[in-house]
Design a protein around this motif. Structure first.
Motif, short mmCIF file in Angstrom:
data_model
loop_
_atom_site.label_atom_id
_atom_site.label_comp_id
_atom_site.label_asym_id
_atom_site.label_seq_id
_atom_site.Cartn_x
_atom_site.Cartn_y
_atom_site.Cartn_z
N GLU A 166 0.80 -1.22 0.00
CA GLU A 166 0.00 0.00 0.00
C GLU A 166 0.84 1.27 0.00
OE1 GLU A 166 -2.80 -0.36 3.19
OE2 GLU A 166 -3.97 -1.91 2.13
N ARG A 167 2.06 1.20 0.52
CA ARG A 167 2.90 2.42 0.47
C ARG A 167 3.11 2.84 -0.99
NH1 ARG A 167 7.77 2.85 4.90
NH2 ARG A 167 7.07 1.24 6.36
N ASP A 168 3.38 1.86 -1.86
CA ASP A 168 3.62 2.19 -3.27
C ASP A 168 2.36 2.78 -3.90
OD1 ASP A 168 6.10 1.12 -2.87
OD2 ASP A 168 5.70 -0.76 -3.91
N ALA A 169 1.20 2.24 -3.53
CA ALA A 169 -0.06 2.76 -4.08
C ALA A 169 -0.31 4.20 -3.61
CB ALA A 169 -1.22 1.86 -3.67
N ARG A 170 -0.09 4.45 -2.32
CA ARG A 170 -0.31 5.80 -1.79
C ARG A 170 0.67 6.81 -2.41
NH1 ARG A 170 -0.65 2.99 3.24
NH2 ARG A 170 -2.83 2.78 3.92
N ASN A 171 1.90 6.37 -2.63
CA ASN A 171 2.92 7.25 -3.17
C ASN A 171 2.81 7.44 -4.68
OD1 ASN A 171 4.17 7.77 -0.69
ND2 ASN A 171 5.45 5.94 -0.85
N ARG A 172 1.89 6.71 -5.32
CA ARG A 172 1.72 6.76 -6.77
C ARG A 172 3.02 6.43 -7.50
NH1 ARG A 172 -2.79 10.09 -7.82
NH2 ARG A 172 -4.16 10.01 -5.99
N LEU A 173 3.81 5.56 -6.89
CA LEU A 173 5.13 5.27 -7.46
C LEU A 173 5.01 4.57 -8.81
CD1 LEU A 173 8.18 5.39 -6.94
CD2 LEU A 173 8.01 3.13 -5.88
N LEU A 174 3.95 3.82 -9.02
CA LEU A 174 3.84 3.02 -10.23
C LEU A 174 3.03 3.71 -11.32
CD1 LEU A 174 3.15 -0.41 -8.51
CD2 LEU A 174 5.33 0.64 -9.10
N PRO A 177 1.96 8.15 -16.96
CA PRO A 177 3.26 8.78 -16.72
C PRO A 177 3.48 9.06 -15.23
CG PRO A 177 1.72 10.40 -17.57
CD PRO A 177 1.02 9.07 -17.68
N PRO A 178 4.74 9.35 -14.84
CA PRO A 178 5.02 9.55 -13.41
C PRO A 178 4.13 10.62 -12.80
CG PRO A 178 7.05 9.40 -14.67
CD PRO A 178 5.94 9.46 -15.68
N HIS A 179 3.66 10.34 -11.59
CA HIS A 179 2.81 11.28 -10.88
C HIS A 179 3.64 12.51 -10.49
CE1 HIS A 179 0.19 12.90 -7.70
NE2 HIS A 179 -0.79 12.28 -8.34
N PRO A 180 3.05 13.72 -10.57
CA PRO A 180 3.80 14.94 -10.20
C PRO A 180 4.43 14.85 -8.81
CG PRO A 180 1.75 15.52 -11.28
CD PRO A 180 1.71 14.04 -11.10
N LYS A 181 3.75 14.18 -7.87
CA LYS A 181 4.31 14.06 -6.52
C LYS A 181 5.64 13.33 -6.54
CE LYS A 181 2.59 11.15 -3.34
NZ LYS A 181 1.73 10.61 -2.26
#
Length: 388
Positions: A166-174, A177-181
């Motif tokens: 869930e950390r990866d999901a919350r961080n939008r790491l995947l 295109p890459p998430h602005p965050k």
């Protein structure tokens, strides 16, 4: 880096260098991360019972696994996130392992091919195998592993699907295109960002020696998803028929499967809950280790990973019957903080701590570490605290 005196010091250096989303990808577990925390808490519960009158003036950390002498019973586990920590990824890890004379178990999922890793390393290499979906490809892959000089294969059995990270999901790491965050976090760590971009540029250079295969975290997930949905007894039998060297099964968490593994010709097991990254809610690996050691009854080498952060943890696992332990996150911290030298520093810290622990316990050799030296472990057949 030399000022870091333990793994946690090196972890702090890694955290300062990495973007938050990337550090979380290395650090995190599945779901509520219950099993991730249990791996550490279980080691803390186990106490030592030293033998202070033993002669420990000279100590020997070496051990033998599958007939081969190792400088110490600590191996580097397979991990798929090396590219996120440092562009040199598995190349740096393999070289550090060779310098320290420890085994490196290379992951199927990585930034470099198995041949590239073998070409850059003079050390002992084992290979962690995710089975390809087409079983016809298994023969070719095993042949490549043998031709490259890997000495053992460990088939991972605990990834029929990926855990709920869930950390990866919350961080939008995947996100693609890459998430602005994620982009903003990367920009806030310019040293890391420069290295990451340089690695991607190098990956595109055709014909470059040691050229990395581009591998980001989303590609890592896709690679595992497109591998076999599950590993069965028949798959273990297949790999055994194709591989002449030592064969391990990685991801065992119960002793009642040991008999059949022995029947199939498996040589060893890795007691592992995937670092708490697959099924959340399973026990700590050190808690199920005695059950599996007893069930193996010396017919299988029993290795352990999960939660090892100090030489004292290594000693506890060995005292409970482990042949050796594997570490993953600790050397990823070192890789992130200092590249090859950072990985080497982690190995040497653990070596120094294990040597000191053995001296204080009254164990001159690895073979001297036994269950009489620990208490508080969950041993099969022992009464629970409520029954005492």
């Amino acid at each position: 880096m030399q000022g870091a005196i333990n793994v946690n010091d090196i972890r702090k250096l890694a955290r300062r260098r990495l973007p938050r989303a990337v550090f979380d990808a290395l650090e995190g577990g599945a779901g509520d991360e219950v099993s991730l925390r249990r791996n550490r808490a279980a080691f803390d519960r186990i106490e030592f019972r030293p033998r202070p009158l033993a002669d420990v003036a000279k100590r020997d950390l070496s051990t033998t696994v599958f007939g081969e002498q190792l400088s110490m019973p600590i191996l580097l586990a397979p991990t798929g996130a090396g590219r996120l920590a440092r562009s040199s990824a598995e190349i740096a890890v393999a070289r550090a392992a060779a310098r320290a004379d420890v085994v490196y178990m290379q992951s199927t999922v990585g930034a470099f091919t198995l041949e590239e890793i073998a070409a850059c390393s003079t050390g002992k290499l084992w290979y962690q195998l995710y089975l390809p979906p087409d079983r016809q490809e298994v023969k070719n892959l095993v042949s490549r592993i043998a031709a490259a000089g890997y000495r053992a294969i460990a088939v991972t059995i605990d990834t029929p699907v990926l855990g709920n990270r869930e950390r990866d999901a919350r961080n939008r790491l995947l996100a693609r295109p890459p998430h602005p965050k994620v982009l903003l976090q990367g920009a806030s760590r310019p040293v890391w960002a420069t290295d990451f971009v340089r690695g991607r540029v190098e990956a595109r250079r055709p014909g470059r020696p040691g050229r990395p295969v581009q591998q980001s975290l989303d590609q890592t997930r896709t690679s595992i998803k497109t591998s076999s949905d599950c590993v069965t007894w028949e798959d273990i039998e297949l790999v055994r028929s194709l591989w002449d060297g030592p064969l391990l099964v990685k991801g065992l968490m119960r002793g009642d499967e040991c008999d059949r593994l022995v029947e199939l010709g498996v040589d060893g097991v890795v007691v592992s809950n995937h670092g708490g990254r697959q099924l959340d809610g399973v026990p700590a690996t050190i808690d199920v280790l005695p059950e599996i050691v007893d069930a193996a009854a010396r017919r299988l080498a029993v290795l352990l990973d999960g939660g090892v952060r100090r030489g004292t943890d290594v000693a506890k696992a060995l005292a409970l019957g482990a042949t050796a332990v594997l570490v993953g996150r600790p050397y990823l911290y070192g890789l992130a903080a200092g590249g090859e030298d950072g990985v080497l520093r982690v190995i040497e810290v653990l070596r120094e701590e294990l040597d000191r622990t053995m001296a204080l316990l009254g164990a001159a050799t690895v073979a001297d570490l036994d269950r009489s030296l620990v208490s508080g472990a969950r041993v099969p057949g022992a009464p629970s605290p409520s029954e005492r």
